[in-house]
Design an enzyme around this catalytic site. Structure first.
Site, PDB file in Angstrom:
ATOM      1  N   HIS A 188       1.097  -1.563   0.057  1.00  0.00           N
ATOM      2  CA  HIS A 188      -0.102   0.030   0.389  1.00  0.00           C
ATOM      3  C   HIS A 188       0.697   1.111   0.058  1.00  0.00           C
ATOM      4  CE1 HIS A 188       0.921   0.789   4.506  1.00  0.00           C
ATOM      5  NE2 HIS A 188       0.464  -0.421   4.464  1.00  0.00           N
TER       6      HIS A 188
ATOM      7  N   CYS B  78       2.425  -4.771   6.666  1.00  0.00           N
ATOM      8  CA  CYS B  78       2.630  -5.032   5.320  1.00  0.00           C
ATOM      9  C   CYS B  78       3.622  -4.375   4.797  1.00  0.00           C
ATOM     10  CB  CYS B  78       1.370  -3.971   4.739  1.00  0.00           C
ATOM     11  SG  CYS B  78      -0.760  -4.493   5.441  1.00  0.00           S
TER      12      CYS B  78
END
Length: 158
Positions: free
Chosen positions: A113, A133
């Site tokens: 992301h 992430c």
């Protein structure tokens, strides 16, 4: 117009107008890099940020580690707390089995992301700030977003 003329004369890099295309993504956690690959060759490499515990394979929910192994980038998400997000299909069957054997939950929602929407588009990002992430600058994520399709494999290495 000038750039087109320079390109035609061979004085401008040809890749400046090319759209990136990748058939695999390779992440090397130890070097904080994400590389787009096409036909076994490197297309482009980016700097990434991970979580505060970047070493080792993700074993359980909340360990702030990024998984290691072969996964699939299975969908793209525009409605996110981050600029954009590409979902990694963690946990796979092996991850679920290992977590069950340890009596823990494997976690999930691991994404590539961009930056938090609250901070907007920035030129720098802190290191090791995610919950496991893979974070990128928004401009870099745009290139990756356009270069891959859902179903693209991702290999995450130590």
């Amino acid at each position: 117009m000038r750039a087109v003329l320079l390109c035609l004369l061979g004085l401008w890099p040809a890749l400046s107008f090319a759209t990136l295309s990748a058939d695999m993504v390779v992440v090397k956690k130890s070097s904080y890099s994400l590389t787009l690959m096409k036909d076994g060759k490197e297309v482009k490499r980016y700097w990434i940020a991970l979580g505060p515990a970047p070493k080792g394979h993700k074993q359980r929910e909340g360990d702030q580690r990024t998984p290691e192994g072969r996964y699939i980038l299975d969908y793209k998400k525009t409605n996110s707390n981050y600029y954009k997000a590409i979902h990694i299909n963690y946990p796979n069957l092996d991850d679920i089995k290992a977590a069950n054997e340890m009596g823990v939950r494997p976690g999930g929602m691991i994404m590539i992301h961009g930056q938090r929407n609250s901070i907007g588009n920035t030129r720098l990002q802190p290191s090791n700030w995610t919950n496991g992430c893979i974070a990128m600058l928004n401009k870099d994520l745009d290139e990756v977003w356009n270069a891959i399709e859902p179903g693209t494999p991702i290999i995450i290495q130590p």
